[in-house]
Design a protein around this motif. Structure first.
Motif, PDB file in Angstrom:
ATOM      1  N   ILE A  97       0.834  -1.204   0.000  1.00 41.57           N
ATOM      2  CA  ILE A  97       0.000   0.000   0.000  1.00 41.57           C
ATOM      3  C   ILE A  97       0.866   1.250   0.000  1.00 41.57           C
ATOM      4  N   ILE A  98       1.938   1.236   0.808  1.00 40.01           N
ATOM      5  CA  ILE A  98       2.859   2.385   0.854  1.00 40.01           C
ATOM      6  C   ILE A  98       3.513   2.611  -0.496  1.00 40.01           C
ATOM      7  N   VAL A  99       3.950   1.512  -1.134  1.00 45.94           N
ATOM      8  CA  VAL A  99       4.597   1.622  -2.457  1.00 45.94           C
ATOM      9  C   VAL A  99       3.627   2.181  -3.491  1.00 45.94           C
ATOM     10  N   VAL A 100       2.377   1.713  -3.464  1.00 48.84           N
ATOM     11  CA  VAL A 100       1.370   2.206  -4.409  1.00 48.84           C
ATOM     12  C   VAL A 100       1.128   3.691  -4.206  1.00 48.84           C
ATOM     13  N   ILE A 101       1.014   4.110  -2.952  1.00 47.32           N
ATOM     14  CA  ILE A 101       0.789   5.531  -2.649  1.00 47.32           C
ATOM     15  C   ILE A 101       1.968   6.374  -3.127  1.00 47.32           C
ATOM     16  N   LEU A 102       3.194   5.901  -2.837  1.00 47.68           N
ATOM     17  CA  LEU A 102       4.385   6.633  -3.283  1.00 47.68           C
ATOM     18  C   LEU A 102       4.467   6.688  -4.801  1.00 47.68           C
ATOM     19  N   ALA A 103       4.092   5.583  -5.453  1.00 44.76           N
ATOM     20  CA  ALA A 103       4.123   5.545  -6.920  1.00 44.76           C
ATOM     21  C   ALA A 103       3.164   6.578  -7.510  1.00 44.76           C
ATOM     22  N   ILE A 104       2.000   6.729  -6.883  1.00 43.65           N
ATOM     23  CA  ILE A 104       1.013   7.702  -7.377  1.00 43.65           C
ATOM     24  C   ILE A 104       1.495   9.121  -7.114  1.00 43.65           C
ATOM     25  N   VAL A 105       1.981   9.350  -5.885  1.00 43.81           N
ATOM     26  CA  VAL A 105       2.406  10.702  -5.488  1.00 43.81           C
ATOM     27  C   VAL A 105       3.656  11.148  -6.247  1.00 43.81           C
ATOM     28  N   LYS A 106       4.621  10.224  -6.405  1.00 42.49           N
ATOM     29  CA  LYS A 106       5.915  10.577  -7.007  1.00 42.49           C
ATOM     30  C   LYS A 106       5.987  10.267  -8.501  1.00 42.49           C
ATOM     31  N   LYS A 107       4.878   9.878  -9.097  1.00 40.03           N
ATOM     32  CA  LYS A 107       4.895   9.462 -10.494  1.00 40.03           C
ATOM     33  C   LYS A 107       5.463  10.546 -11.410  1.00 40.03           C
TER      34      LYS A 107
END
Length: 247
Positions: A97-107
């Motif tokens: 979940i953390i990785v998915v959130i970071l991927a969306i935020v830092k995309k």
């Protein structure tokens, strides 16, 4: 009936995880120790890749242990094993979940950084070999990277396709722009003529963005499916624990 189905799912899932972990562990040990008595055909592919093998063995070992805990915990209903399994799967789920959130935020930041690095590399290649600016320095690795990127992604130039490389005085392109490049031979000039029919016509920036859009949704669906399945396993583990307490 529902409890039986949940337990069956948990057992089958963890048998698969256990086998996958065992395969990774055994393969890692074989390559790491270079013991090919039982797998002689693997010796030809052995290289010094300890930086990959060590994490592979660690991950394989963890998967095997988690699979054992989940499988035997589901079969016996023992709370101790199921608690270990539950905690490990929960930690993995939270990390995902953390990785998915970071991927969306830092995309966008990642895209910008990638485009900047690619732009610098492609521009240096163009300045040195198209515009003949000998003050530009490029290593063999960087030269190969430019050509390999174009060949792998089936693109040519950073933007605008082959015209990115062409000028009024020359029409050659890097060999990676050609679909019949063998991935090895690069001429001394680092440019070569290429038949139009075999030349990739899309710029690499556009091609990578298209691929990202194309596979982004698929990746998201796969990740969401894996996370949903992990939640199902957590529920199944809780059901097995509950049955143990009742018993």
């Amino acid at each position: 009936m529902c409890e039986f189905i949940m337990k069956t799912i948990l057992i089958i899932t963890n048998v698969v995880v256990m086998v996958a972990g065992a395969i990774m562990l055994v393969a890692g040990v074989v390559f790491f120790t270079k013991k090919f008595d039982f797998f002689p055909e693997l010796e030809d592919y052995s290289t010094n890749v300890n930086s990959v093998l060590i994490p592979m063995m660690v991950i394989g070992g963890v998967l095997f242990l988690v699979g054992v805990a989940g499988c035997f915990g589901a079969v016996t209903g023992k709370s101790g094993l199921l608690n270990i399994y539950f905690i490990v799967v929960l930690v993995v789920l939270v990390l995902e979940i953390i990785v998915v959130i970071l991927a969306i935020v830092k995309k966008q930041a990642f895209i910008d950084a990638t485009e900047e690095a690619a732009g610098t590399l492609f521009k240096s290649y163009k300045d040195k070999f198209v515009d003949d600016d000998q003050s530009v320095e490029l290593t063999d690795t960087e030269i190969l990277a430019v050509n390999s990127a174009q060949f792998i992604f089936q693109c040519c130039g950073l933007t605008e396709g082959p015209s990115y490389w062409k000028t009024n005085s020359q029409t050659d392109v890097p060999p990676g722009c050609c679909s019949d490049w063998n991935g090895e031979n690069i001429p001394d000039s680092k440019l070569e003529s290429c038949v139009e029919a075999k030349m990739y016509q899309t710029g690499c920036t556009e091609k990578v963005k298209d691929l990202a859009d194309q596979f982004g949704v698929t990746t998201l669906i796969i990740v969401a499916s894996v996370m949903a399945f992990e939640i199902l396993c957590l529920i199944a583990a809780c059901c097995s624990k509950k049955n143990d307490h009742i018993a």
